[in-house]
Design a protein around this motif. Sequence first.
Motif, PDB file in Angstrom:
ATOM      1  N   ALA A 326       0.861  -1.201   0.000  1.00  0.00           N
ATOM      2  CA  ALA A 326       0.000   0.000   0.000  1.00  0.00           C
ATOM      3  C   ALA A 326       0.894   1.246   0.000  1.00  0.00           C
ATOM      4  CB  ALA A 326      -0.914  -0.007   1.212  1.00  0.00           C
ATOM      5  N   ILE A 349      -5.756  10.027   0.578  1.00  0.00           N
ATOM      6  CA  ILE A 349      -5.570   8.808  -0.217  1.00  0.00           C
ATOM      7  C   ILE A 349      -6.086   7.624   0.586  1.00  0.00           C
ATOM      8  CG2 ILE A 349      -3.854   7.269  -1.259  1.00  0.00           C
ATOM      9  CD1 ILE A 349      -2.101   9.806  -1.598  1.00  0.00           C
ATOM     10  N   ALA A 357      -3.680   8.471   4.042  1.00  0.00           N
ATOM     11  CA  ALA A 357      -3.034   9.784   4.059  1.00  0.00           C
ATOM     12  C   ALA A 357      -4.122  10.842   4.018  1.00  0.00           C
ATOM     13  CB  ALA A 357      -2.094   9.932   2.875  1.00  0.00           C
ATOM     14  N   GLU A 361      -0.230  14.471   5.046  1.00  0.00           N
ATOM     15  CA  GLU A 361       0.644  13.550   5.765  1.00  0.00           C
ATOM     16  C   GLU A 361      -0.066  12.239   6.066  1.00  0.00           C
ATOM     17  OE1 GLU A 361       1.762  14.935   9.768  1.00  0.00           O
ATOM     18  OE2 GLU A 361       0.377  16.584   9.424  1.00  0.00           O
ATOM     19  N   ARG A 362       0.687  11.304   6.611  1.00  0.00           N
ATOM     20  CA  ARG A 362       0.121  10.010   6.933  1.00  0.00           C
ATOM     21  C   ARG A 362      -1.039  10.174   7.901  1.00  0.00           C
ATOM     22  NH1 ARG A 362       4.349   5.755   9.100  1.00  0.00           N
ATOM     23  NH2 ARG A 362       4.349   7.200  10.847  1.00  0.00           N
ATOM     24  N   TYR A 366      -4.125   5.423  10.725  1.00  0.00           N
ATOM     25  CA  TYR A 366      -3.860   4.447   9.680  1.00  0.00           C
ATOM     26  C   TYR A 366      -3.335   3.135  10.264  1.00  0.00           C
ATOM     27  CZ  TYR A 366      -0.310   2.971   6.109  1.00  0.00           C
ATOM     28  OH  TYR A 366       0.531   2.298   5.272  1.00  0.00           O
ATOM     29  N   GLU A 368      -1.666  -0.123   9.389  1.00  0.00           N
ATOM     30  CA  GLU A 368      -0.896  -0.733   8.295  1.00  0.00           C
ATOM     31  C   GLU A 368      -1.318  -2.189   8.054  1.00  0.00           C
ATOM     32  OE1 GLU A 368       2.644   0.763   7.235  1.00  0.00           O
ATOM     33  OE2 GLU A 368       2.860  -0.730   5.660  1.00  0.00           O
TER      34      GLU A 368
ATOM     35  N   ALA B  88       8.970  13.796   2.103  1.00  0.00           N
ATOM     36  CA  ALA B  88       7.957  14.262   1.152  1.00  0.00           C
ATOM     37  C   ALA B  88       6.591  13.813   1.641  1.00  0.00           C
ATOM     38  CB  ALA B  88       8.222  13.678  -0.229  1.00  0.00           C
ATOM     39  N   PHE B  89       5.568  14.663   1.469  1.00  0.00           N
ATOM     40  CA  PHE B  89       4.216  14.401   1.942  1.00  0.00           C
ATOM     41  C   PHE B  89       4.248  14.134   3.443  1.00  0.00           C
ATOM     42  CE2 PHE B  89      -0.116  12.502   1.677  1.00  0.00           C
ATOM     43  CZ  PHE B  89      -0.692  13.534   0.975  1.00  0.00           C
ATOM     44  N   THR B  90       4.956  14.992   4.153  1.00  0.00           N
ATOM     45  CA  THR B  90       5.097  14.849   5.591  1.00  0.00           C
ATOM     46  C   THR B  90       4.517  16.062   6.313  1.00  0.00           C
ATOM     47  OG1 THR B  90       7.359  15.590   5.150  1.00  0.00           O
ATOM     48  CG2 THR B  90       7.048  13.265   5.683  1.00  0.00           C
ATOM     49  N   GLY B  91       3.824  16.932   5.559  1.00  0.00           N
ATOM     50  CA  GLY B  91       3.037  17.999   6.154  1.00  0.00           C
ATOM     51  C   GLY B  91       3.834  18.917   7.062  1.00  0.00           C
ATOM     52  N   ARG B  92       3.200  19.339   8.157  1.00  0.00           N
ATOM     53  CA  ARG B  92       3.836  20.251   9.101  1.00  0.00           C
ATOM     54  C   ARG B  92       5.106  19.635   9.673  1.00  0.00           C
ATOM     55  NH1 ARG B  92       3.331  20.027  14.267  1.00  0.00           N
ATOM     56  NH2 ARG B  92       1.568  18.597  14.093  1.00  0.00           N
ATOM     57  N   LYS B  93       5.069  18.340   9.951  1.00  0.00           N
ATOM     58  CA  LYS B  93       6.270  17.675  10.477  1.00  0.00           C
ATOM     59  C   LYS B  93       7.447  17.824   9.502  1.00  0.00           C
ATOM     60  CE  LYS B  93       3.885  13.943  12.992  1.00  0.00           C
ATOM     61  NZ  LYS B  93       2.684  13.714  12.128  1.00  0.00           N
ATOM     62  N   GLY B 125       6.501   9.934   2.659  1.00  0.00           N
ATOM     63  CA  GLY B 125       5.375   9.857   3.582  1.00  0.00           C
ATOM     64  C   GLY B 125       5.727   9.498   5.009  1.00  0.00           C
ATOM     65  N   PRO B 127       7.613  10.453   8.424  1.00  0.00           N
ATOM     66  CA  PRO B 127       8.256  11.621   9.037  1.00  0.00           C
ATOM     67  C   PRO B 127       9.768  11.397   9.152  1.00  0.00           C
ATOM     68  CG  PRO B 127       6.311  10.949  10.286  1.00  0.00           C
ATOM     69  CD  PRO B 127       6.568   9.870   9.264  1.00  0.00           C
ATOM     70  N   ARG B 412       9.392  -1.079  -0.554  1.00  0.00           N
ATOM     71  CA  ARG B 412       9.007  -0.523   0.730  1.00  0.00           C
ATOM     72  C   ARG B 412       8.714  -1.590   1.774  1.00  0.00           C
ATOM     73  NH1 ARG B 412       4.182   2.705   3.352  1.00  0.00           N
ATOM     74  NH2 ARG B 412       3.245   0.683   3.044  1.00  0.00           N
TER      75      ARG B 412
END
Lengths: 413, 413
Positions: A326, A349, A357, A361-362, A366, A368, B88-93, B125, B127, B412
């Motif tokens: 995923a 997402i 997401a 962010e994550r 979530y 896993e 990337a795609f980790t928002g405020r963190k 994604g 942090p 991953r």
Amino acid sequence: MSTTISPLAPKTYPDLPAIPGARFATAAAGIRYAGRTDVLLAVFDPGTVVAGAFTRSRCPSAPVDWCRANLPHGTARALVVNSGNANAFTGRKGRESTALTAKLAAGVVGCAEEEVFLASTGVIGEPLDATKFGNVLADCAHAATETAWIDAARAIMTTDTFPKVATRTATIGGVAVTINGFAKGAGMIAPDMATMLAFVVTDAPLSASALQGLLSRGVQGSFNAVTVDSDTSTSDTLLAFATGAAAKRGAPLIETAGDRRLSGFRAALNKLLVDLAQQVARDGEGARKFITVKVEGAVSAASAKRVALSIANSPLVKTAAAGEDANWGRVVMAVGKAGEPADRDRLSISFGGIRVAHEGERDPTYDEEAVSAYMRNDEIVIGVDLGLGRGAATVWTCDLTKEYVIINGDYRS
Amino acid sequence: MSTTISPLAPKTYPDLPAIPGARFATAAAGIRYAGRTDVLLAVFDPGTVVAGAFTRSRCPSAPVDWCRANLPHGTARALVVNSGNANAFTGRKGRESTALTAKLAAGVVGCAEEEVFLASTGVIGEPLDATKFGNVLADCAHAATETAWIDAARAIMTTDTFPKVATRTATIGGVAVTINGFAKGAGMIAPDMATMLAFVVTDAPLSASALQGLLSRGVQGSFNAVTVDSDTSTSDTLLAFATGAAAKRGAPLIETAGDRRLSGFRAALNKLLVDLAQQVARDGEGARKFITVKVEGAVSAASAKRVALSIANSPLVKTAAAGEDANWGRVVMAVGKAGEPADRDRLSISFGGIRVAHEGERDPTYDEEAVSAYMRNDEIVIGVDLGLGRGAATVWTCDLTKEYVIINGDYRS
């Protein structure tokens, strides 16, 4: 070609009913394959109208050129389809081959050459010896029956692992009409048009322009919403034939696609087109998973579709699906590369409805393990909410497996 | 990550000479990988100017946002790069992580935070815990040397199988200057920008705007002309640093990219960028063949490049190359789907200079055995002449093998 049927194939094939005015026969002409049929002849009664949609390739095949040239006449008496050779990039020889095929078919059916429609699928660049049709078309014309649908679907297969057929019914003016269709396609599949070959036949009494209008709209959400490998064929052809035979049972002749009496027919046709298009993705070369990509919250439907196709065509998303991973980071990547309006901090997402997401962010909730369990399914739904507007689109694809590479590394050699 | 070096790797690495004013050190911060370095600190002398080019993804990483925000200042004192996590795609963190990293680096180097440039590569994604940098950056600042180029290239690798370094020399005003570069990238590689991370350092005395001008032009024919899988990363970053140290040896300060005294430097920089970009394609995930696609005869250079990328990104062309199959039909398909002006009947296609198709059909003189023998080479040149105009473009890619699918199905999980 293939002996292993896709695990995503439908468990059963529907029985396609006869459509008065349309008859089919197949033959083994030895064009490329041994021990199987490779030619289909369809014969239509006088009065049958035709509509079509074709590849947007700038290098279309000779049969596509032929069909485009003859479609404006609007009537069809015969369809000849062969597998094993696409008659594409064959120059003058290709044009001679289509002309000879049409002449042979017109002779055995007893019609004008411009009432013969042609489609070829298979290897590109090899001259197609149309004299081989001369040996089989007369027999086909004699043997043609109204029930040989599954045979027709089988004769046009190349790397397909299963024949693709579908049927629907609707009423027009209170009279029941039938729509049958069959298709082939497993690789070199990408929008505009997304299948190599598909054929639809109905007994509804429609004008050619009404049929064309229905087909042109229906293709957007079906064949143009499916992709296997982002590669657009030279040969993509969708033809629809309406014999009009239901007029004898009282169905009214409909002249325009927008006629309100077509609402049920339009819905049934669209479902049939989606059914066939999904079967193409289910038979994607090497496919082990059928993937639905649903994008919503885009600034427009067109924008949503481009984002959805960017995801569906991404080799990294497709290999992650093959690995039952995923990997939503790759979905982010594919959203980002689409070139459409997107805001990382509004993006959500999900896989199978499990949100992974949210807002850049994550998702903190979530799980896993739940997502990993979901990814082991044969059918995966990837959901993306861009959070910008009301545009939505759905496309279908399959995963990218090492079998795709093996199939396509060995196909021609 | 990988233990098998790409068969397309350069046989030897050049020795990169010191560039006065630039020092490097690496460390193992344990961000994701065990038993290897994963952090690079570069320290630049005061007066160093910087230029950059970044991904066109609509969902860029936090370090890309950071670099874009600070690039207008034009000066750089430090560069921190990590592998294992793309932030990337980790928002405020993610923003907090870049801010903390810059603060830590500014502290150990003794500069302003906006003079620190950042790049991260790895998983999307997750942090990024920037406190891990706190343990290693002070040591790096003390240990930094002018010669640790290959260590720098190794520390930023992810699925790369070999470090990518290049060096060139040129003269400006009669004074020798040096350009060194290093890069990483093996998957998620597609134009705009085409590599994940690349860094160039020179001692030439250039203004920031001159350096930016050279870089922006140079990237078009190099990193933006290479593709592995058509997937554009969230993190693509190319940064160039000019320490100006050659001014001490009499090199004149150049203020504009168009200055005639830069002709030799410009050519050397462009060659270095092409060298690094080609190394990225040579290390494409699972690659066994390095493919050059040369398109000529297009209506414009831009049209030629779109056709070349359509060929280079086609899964069917790339799997055919993997299968050592001179399947020019798939090249026709890819030309056709590009959407650019093309005339089937003027098209010529060659492999390694052997013409296989000409004027819309198979070349009658085409010797299949000679082409088959050619296709067994590690390096393949596909030539296409559209026969329409004078537009030409060259792009580089690699084949698509089942190893690509295996690598990306397992990355991953």
